[in-house]
Design a protein around this motif. Sequence first.
Motif, PDB file in Angstrom:
ATOM      1  N   ASN A  28     -23.887  35.128  23.565  1.00 46.64           N
ATOM      2  CA  ASN A  28     -23.567  35.605  22.245  1.00 46.64           C
ATOM      3  C   ASN A  28     -23.193  37.236  22.525  1.00 46.64           C
ATOM      4  O   ASN A  28     -24.224  37.999  22.700  1.00 46.64           O
ATOM      5  CB  ASN A  28     -24.458  35.380  21.070  1.00 46.64           C
ATOM      6  CG  ASN A  28     -24.249  36.147  20.017  1.00 46.64           C
ATOM      7  OD1 ASN A  28     -24.834  37.206  19.878  1.00 46.64           O
ATOM      8  ND2 ASN A  28     -23.283  35.808  19.187  1.00 46.64           N
ATOM      9  N   THR A  83     -22.620  40.199  21.749  1.00 51.02           N
ATOM     10  CA  THR A  83     -22.659  41.305  20.999  1.00 51.02           C
ATOM     11  C   THR A  83     -23.860  42.056  21.165  1.00 51.02           C
ATOM     12  O   THR A  83     -24.355  42.868  20.454  1.00 51.02           O
ATOM     13  CB  THR A  83     -22.919  40.555  19.557  1.00 51.02           C
ATOM     14  OG1 THR A  83     -24.251  39.965  19.328  1.00 51.02           O
ATOM     15  CG2 THR A  83     -21.974  39.615  19.191  1.00 51.02           C
ATOM     16  N   MET A 133     -32.153  36.472  26.116  1.00 47.75           N
ATOM     17  CA  MET A 133     -33.104  35.456  25.425  1.00 47.75           C
ATOM     18  C   MET A 133     -34.437  35.539  25.732  1.00 47.75           C
ATOM     19  O   MET A 133     -34.700  35.542  26.740  1.00 47.75           O
ATOM     20  CB  MET A 133     -32.638  34.004  25.392  1.00 47.75           C
ATOM     21  CG  MET A 133     -33.188  33.342  24.284  1.00 47.75           C
ATOM     22  SD  MET A 133     -32.698  31.536  24.264  1.00 47.75           S
ATOM     23  CE  MET A 133     -31.017  31.713  23.469  1.00 47.75           C
ATOM     24  N   THR A 134     -35.460  35.692  24.619  1.00 47.84           N
ATOM     25  CA  THR A 134     -36.777  35.761  24.806  1.00 47.84           C
ATOM     26  C   THR A 134     -37.266  34.513  24.867  1.00 47.84           C
ATOM     27  O   THR A 134     -36.933  33.562  24.191  1.00 47.84           O
ATOM     28  CB  THR A 134     -37.184  36.155  23.766  1.00 47.84           C
ATOM     29  OG1 THR A 134     -36.673  37.777  23.680  1.00 47.84           O
ATOM     30  CG2 THR A 134     -38.935  36.615  23.677  1.00 47.84           C
ATOM     31  N   ARG A 170     -38.870  28.080  20.791  1.00 44.18           N
ATOM     32  CA  ARG A 170     -37.554  27.746  21.611  1.00 44.18           C
ATOM     33  C   ARG A 170     -38.209  26.792  22.851  1.00 44.18           C
ATOM     34  O   ARG A 170     -37.591  25.774  23.076  1.00 44.18           O
ATOM     35  CB  ARG A 170     -37.157  29.084  22.139  1.00 44.18           C
ATOM     36  CG  ARG A 170     -36.291  29.497  21.079  1.00 44.18           C
ATOM     37  CD  ARG A 170     -35.693  31.168  21.766  1.00 44.18           C
ATOM     38  NE  ARG A 170     -35.466  31.881  20.668  1.00 44.18           N
ATOM     39  CZ  ARG A 170     -35.241  33.122  20.803  1.00 44.18           C
ATOM     40  NH1 ARG A 170     -35.466  33.884  21.856  1.00 44.18           N
ATOM     41  NH2 ARG A 170     -34.609  33.754  19.562  1.00 44.18           N
ATOM     42  N   GLN A 210     -30.548  40.903  13.526  1.00 45.37           N
ATOM     43  CA  GLN A 210     -29.325  39.806  13.959  1.00 45.37           C
ATOM     44  C   GLN A 210     -30.045  38.457  13.670  1.00 45.37           C
ATOM     45  O   GLN A 210     -31.164  38.108  14.355  1.00 45.37           O
ATOM     46  CB  GLN A 210     -29.306  39.728  15.306  1.00 45.37           C
ATOM     47  CG  GLN A 210     -27.940  38.735  15.726  1.00 45.37           C
ATOM     48  CD  GLN A 210     -27.403  38.886  17.077  1.00 45.37           C
ATOM     49  OE1 GLN A 210     -27.975  39.214  17.990  1.00 45.37           O
ATOM     50  NE2 GLN A 210     -26.391  38.228  17.383  1.00 45.37           N
ATOM     51  N   THR A 263     -32.768  35.963  15.986  1.00 45.25           N
ATOM     52  CA  THR A 263     -33.235  36.534  17.285  1.00 45.25           C
ATOM     53  C   THR A 263     -34.943  36.661  16.666  1.00 45.25           C
ATOM     54  O   THR A 263     -35.173  36.300  15.693  1.00 45.25           O
ATOM     55  CB  THR A 263     -32.830  37.960  17.411  1.00 45.25           C
ATOM     56  OG1 THR A 263     -32.955  38.781  16.088  1.00 45.25           O
ATOM     57  CG2 THR A 263     -31.271  37.867  17.779  1.00 45.25           C
ATOM     58  N   THR A 264     -35.468  37.029  17.669  1.00 46.90           N
ATOM     59  CA  THR A 264     -37.119  37.047  17.713  1.00 46.90           C
ATOM     60  C   THR A 264     -37.255  38.200  16.836  1.00 46.90           C
ATOM     61  O   THR A 264     -38.324  38.217  15.910  1.00 46.90           O
ATOM     62  CB  THR A 264     -37.729  37.353  18.994  1.00 46.90           C
ATOM     63  OG1 THR A 264     -36.953  38.464  19.862  1.00 46.90           O
ATOM     64  CG2 THR A 264     -37.889  36.156  19.844  1.00 46.90           C
ATOM     65  N   GLU A 320     -41.431  41.555  25.231  1.00 49.04           N
ATOM     66  CA  GLU A 320     -41.078  40.149  25.548  1.00 49.04           C
ATOM     67  C   GLU A 320     -40.407  39.828  26.793  1.00 49.04           C
ATOM     68  O   GLU A 320     -39.737  40.953  27.537  1.00 49.04           O
ATOM     69  CB  GLU A 320     -39.961  39.571  24.487  1.00 49.04           C
ATOM     70  CG  GLU A 320     -39.581  40.484  23.404  1.00 49.04           C
ATOM     71  CD  GLU A 320     -38.918  39.919  22.322  1.00 49.04           C
ATOM     72  OE1 GLU A 320     -37.690  40.025  22.272  1.00 49.04           O
ATOM     73  OE2 GLU A 320     -39.466  39.254  21.574  1.00 49.04           O
ATOM     74  N   TYR A 324     -37.263  38.107  29.220  1.00 45.35           N
ATOM     75  CA  TYR A 324     -35.956  37.435  28.973  1.00 45.35           C
ATOM     76  C   TYR A 324     -35.870  36.319  30.153  1.00 45.35           C
ATOM     77  O   TYR A 324     -36.153  36.604  31.307  1.00 45.35           O
ATOM     78  CB  TYR A 324     -34.636  38.422  29.133  1.00 45.35           C
ATOM     79  CG  TYR A 324     -34.617  39.711  28.117  1.00 45.35           C
ATOM     80  CD1 TYR A 324     -35.255  39.307  27.066  1.00 45.35           C
ATOM     81  CD2 TYR A 324     -33.737  40.554  28.486  1.00 45.35           C
ATOM     82  CE1 TYR A 324     -34.984  40.211  25.883  1.00 45.35           C
ATOM     83  CE2 TYR A 324     -33.726  41.333  27.385  1.00 45.35           C
ATOM     84  CZ  TYR A 324     -34.201  41.152  26.144  1.00 45.35           C
ATOM     85  OH  TYR A 324     -33.965  42.181  25.320  1.00 45.35           O
TER      86      TYR A 324
HETATM   87  N1  ARG Z   1     -34.242  38.865  22.596  1.00 43.72           N
HETATM   88  C1  ARG Z   1     -33.849  38.639  21.239  1.00 43.72           C
HETATM   89  C2  ARG Z   1     -34.273  36.770  21.254  1.00 43.72           C
HETATM   90  O1  ARG Z   1     -34.114  36.201  22.019  1.00 43.72           O
HETATM   91  C3  ARG Z   1     -32.384  38.753  21.012  1.00 43.72           C
HETATM   92  C4  ARG Z   1     -31.418  38.263  21.974  1.00 43.72           C
HETATM   93  C5  ARG Z   1     -29.871  38.403  21.138  1.00 43.72           C
HETATM   94  N2  ARG Z   1     -29.017  38.046  22.145  1.00 43.72           N
HETATM   95  C6  ARG Z   1     -27.662  38.216  21.967  1.00 43.72           C
HETATM   96  N3  ARG Z   1     -26.918  37.690  22.991  1.00 43.72           N
HETATM   97  N4  ARG Z   1     -27.200  38.476  20.665  1.00 43.72           N
HETATM   98  O2  ARG Z   1     -34.041  36.493  20.084  1.00 43.72           O
END
Ligand code: ARG
Length: 246
Positions: free
Chosen positions: A35, A37, A94-95, A100, A139, A142-143, A205, A207
Amino acid sequence: MKLFQKLLAAGMALTMLLAMTACGGSKGTLVMATNATFPPYEFIEDGKIVGIDAEMAAAIAEKLNMTLEIEDVEFGSIVGGVASGKYDIGVAGMTVDPDRLESVNFSESYATGVQVVIVKEDSAIQSLDDLEGKKIGVQQDTTGDIYSTDDFGEENIVRYNKGADAVQALVSDKIDCVIIDNEPAKSFVQNNAGLKILDSEYAVEDYAIAIAKDNDELLKKVNDALAELKAEGKLQEIIDKYIPAE
Ligand code: ARG
């Protein structure tokens, strides 16, 4: 074999050969969902998806002798798409999180993320203790969204499609703060006057790369490639390119 059976067999063999050539022989495609952004991990520059995740995934694909194809999708659809086999890997800052892990596996971690709070420079919010009852932008999926919904209540969370949209809402006083990962937070604060990041960290966290649960073979290959990239210093090189030392 009757003649038509022989012809059928020959036809099938030819079709398979053509299909293999069309895919470039043995060089398969590694489909990555992201994603874009989320600077500096993935963002669009001159119409191209760039960033730490994109370059790391390209380096992994190269080690696997595969062609990387990146699909830019909604953040909330990455885990499901990886689980169903629509995408081979999910790489999106991504966390690794227990929910998940119910649907996908994660590779070894390649970076640390910290959930931080962005406020206006003159904000009354000075620490995490002041967040109670405030309007918090995140967002979606998201976490930052998941944890703050848990801690501060559904009614106080305002979800946006992108982190940048949440930041614009903060700039125009529609919300009181934004909870998001530290690196994109730095980039958003740099690009918008009058914002700052609180010193107190909300969550720390790991990734990692999401891979379907039934694809142990790919998980192993990705972990091996990651270990090599770490040992060679290549991963650090990619990170340093996008996150220059302060
Ligand atoms: N680290 C957070 C999660 O895993 C946010 C990741 C958002 N990543 C993105 N590409 N928009 O939820």
